[in-house]
Scaffold this motif. Sequence first.
Motif, PDB file in Angstrom:
ATOM      1  N   ALA A  76       0.823  -1.216   0.000  1.00  0.00           N
ATOM      2  CA  ALA A  76       0.000   0.000   0.000  1.00  0.00           C
ATOM      3  C   ALA A  76       0.855   1.264   0.000  1.00  0.00           C
ATOM      4  O   ALA A  76       0.463   2.291  -0.549  1.00  0.00           O
ATOM      5  N   ALA A  77       2.048   1.203   0.619  1.00  0.00           N
ATOM      6  CA  ALA A  77       2.902   2.396   0.722  1.00  0.00           C
ATOM      7  C   ALA A  77       3.775   2.592  -0.518  1.00  0.00           C
ATOM      8  O   ALA A  77       4.636   3.472  -0.528  1.00  0.00           O
ATOM      9  N   ASP A  78       3.554   1.791  -1.542  1.00  0.00           N
ATOM     10  CA  ASP A  78       4.302   1.907  -2.808  1.00  0.00           C
ATOM     11  C   ASP A  78       5.818   1.790  -2.604  1.00  0.00           C
ATOM     12  O   ASP A  78       6.601   2.468  -3.278  1.00  0.00           O
ATOM     13  N   LEU A  79       6.225   0.939  -1.666  1.00  0.00           N
ATOM     14  CA  LEU A  79       7.656   0.680  -1.473  1.00  0.00           C
ATOM     15  C   LEU A  79       8.084  -0.477  -2.371  1.00  0.00           C
ATOM     16  O   LEU A  79       7.372  -1.486  -2.484  1.00  0.00           O
ATOM     17  N   VAL A  80       9.246  -0.353  -3.017  1.00  0.00           N
ATOM     18  CA  VAL A  80       9.848  -1.506  -3.683  1.00  0.00           C
ATOM     19  C   VAL A  80      10.055  -2.567  -2.614  1.00  0.00           C
ATOM     20  O   VAL A  80      10.283  -2.236  -1.448  1.00  0.00           O
TER      21      VAL A  80
ATOM     22  N   HIS B 270      -2.524  -3.699  -5.365  1.00  0.00           N
ATOM     23  CA  HIS B 270      -2.103  -2.296  -5.253  1.00  0.00           C
ATOM     24  C   HIS B 270      -1.310  -1.803  -6.456  1.00  0.00           C
ATOM     25  O   HIS B 270      -1.078  -0.607  -6.582  1.00  0.00           O
ATOM     26  N   ARG B 271      -0.812  -2.735  -7.312  1.00  0.00           N
ATOM     27  CA  ARG B 271       0.103  -2.321  -8.384  1.00  0.00           C
ATOM     28  C   ARG B 271      -0.295  -2.936  -9.718  1.00  0.00           C
ATOM     29  O   ARG B 271      -0.888  -4.022  -9.760  1.00  0.00           O
ATOM     30  N   SER B 272       0.057  -2.260 -10.789  1.00  0.00           N
ATOM     31  CA  SER B 272      -0.222  -2.739 -12.146  1.00  0.00           C
ATOM     32  C   SER B 272       0.461  -4.084 -12.407  1.00  0.00           C
ATOM     33  O   SER B 272       1.546  -4.362 -11.880  1.00  0.00           O
ATOM     34  N   GLY B 273      -0.167  -4.900 -13.239  1.00  0.00           N
ATOM     35  CA  GLY B 273       0.426  -6.196 -13.616  1.00  0.00           C
ATOM     36  C   GLY B 273       1.711  -6.029 -14.396  1.00  0.00           C
ATOM     37  O   GLY B 273       2.525  -6.954 -14.486  1.00  0.00           O
ATOM     38  N   ALA B 274       1.930  -4.847 -14.958  1.00  0.00           N
ATOM     39  CA  ALA B 274       3.150  -4.588 -15.742  1.00  0.00           C
ATOM     40  C   ALA B 274       4.316  -4.137 -14.858  1.00  0.00           C
ATOM     41  O   ALA B 274       5.428  -3.918 -15.340  1.00  0.00           O
ATOM     42  N   THR B 275       4.090  -4.005 -13.544  1.00  0.00           N
ATOM     43  CA  THR B 275       5.161  -3.601 -12.620  1.00  0.00           C
ATOM     44  C   THR B 275       6.363  -4.547 -12.755  1.00  0.00           C
ATOM     45  O   THR B 275       6.198  -5.763 -12.685  1.00  0.00           O
TER      46      THR B 275
ATOM     47  N   SER C  63       5.468   1.929  -8.285  1.00  0.00           N
ATOM     48  CA  SER C  63       4.824   2.612  -9.414  1.00  0.00           C
ATOM     49  C   SER C  63       5.810   3.421 -10.262  1.00  0.00           C
ATOM     50  O   SER C  63       5.489   3.788 -11.393  1.00  0.00           O
ATOM     51  N   SER C  64       7.020   3.692  -9.719  1.00  0.00           N
ATOM     52  CA  SER C  64       8.031   4.411 -10.513  1.00  0.00           C
ATOM     53  C   SER C  64       8.959   3.478 -11.274  1.00  0.00           C
ATOM     54  O   SER C  64       9.689   3.917 -12.164  1.00  0.00           O
TER      55      SER C  64
END
Lengths: 240, 240
Positions: B148-152, B177-182, B221-222
């Motif tokens: 949820a916190a968008d941490l690697v 929480h993240r895209s399948g393309a992550t 996400s980055s």
Amino acid sequence: MVGIGPGHPLDRTRRAEEAIARSRVVIGYQRYLDLIADLTEGKELIATGMTAEVERCRIALERAEGGEEVALVSSGDPGIYGMAGLALELAAAHKSPVPIEIIPGVSSANAAAARLGAPLMCDFATISLSDLLVPWETIRARIEAVAAADLVCVLYNPRSKKRRKQLDEAAALFRAHRSGATPVGIGTSLGTEGETVVLTNLDDFLNHPIGMRSIVIIGNSSSQHLGNWFITPRGYRLSW
Amino acid sequence: MVGIGPGHPLDRTRRAEEAIARSRVVIGYQRYLDLIADLTEGKELIATGMTAEVERCRIALERAEGGEEVALVSSGDPGIYGMAGLALELAAAHKSPVPIEIIPGVSSANAAAARLGAPLMCDFATISLSDLLVPWETIRARIEAVAAADLVCVLYNPRSKKRRKQLDEAAALFRAHRSGATPVGIGTSLGTEGETVVLTNLDDFLNHPIGMRSIVIIGNSSSQHLGNWFITPRGYRLSW
């Protein structure tokens, strides 16, 4: 991209030393070049300022494209808040045909943990408090999540002369979720002559010197002071 | 406590090699002793099974109390899911007067990141999926918070022959929480002959071989695929 570890020659890997040995050109921030002076006699040295990361990478790529073997050095591990990502991004943006190898090193978190005991034995998070490249609101939300999830936390870039309030705010966020007696370790200038290591706790740690060359490790609910060590037990049964 | 890095002799630090050189007795899991066979000629070697960590530490302390210099070896870094904490706990519980030094090494996460590119350039968390010593509910809550916190996120011990569902569940939590393309990277048996490195994504990674010797790195996400590299940009402006 060569990681030279926290600073002491003995903490370098052989792979890092060999890469520097076979390079004609060695590029880095002046302080990092000073740390490897024993390896660079007769080589061309290029030093740039602390914040000139893009320039350093650009020069490294240009010289490598000219056919020379180049070592771009980073203290600790170039892949942990280092310059590995920037070098790869620049190379891709400029379709540089140069082969790039990333040589990992002992990172500051690992070095600080070893001096303090074994605070990172279980799950942990690593967060930089520098808001130069990442918005403070993003960093703040991550600290909040990590504090609530009872993860041990390593803080990189905890404080600089101009940037003081971030660490105060981080401390308050952890204090909202953890006891004031939670162990906190501070490692400063690790592997170099000015090295200091302090073992304290969440209520007290802001009273100690913390600066740009410090790493702060905040324990979780399992972490303990054990004599002069800071450990986070994994839960083994201690049958002798 | 000596960390020997991910496995290849070039990834050891000189401090680790010197500590082993001056020890009379070298103790470790057999596979780790095999990795340092070039350093241990003429020394007494004591190997114990994979799960006999307490026994290994006990023997190391007993021999050191007898006056011998002992090296207790760990692959990667002994302070990251290694045996440093256990050794300190046992020493404290038995009031052992033996001085203990913890020698950090390049950990598996750092080695995997370097092979994949630069996925750990920004904030990240490290979580072990082994529920042998930590309840799965605790691990699950940490994964949820980190996702949820968008941490690697670096996953240690992602899967074993007997333990498969934890990784499936972790993948589902990240997928929520993240895209399948992550981007997702898998490094297996790093630094040894059987080394493999796979760069894939969140939708696809469970289709690749993942086992006890694998490290899985889940982007945020980055994070980006950049040619054959996996990077998480720090946000530098790429002016050439």
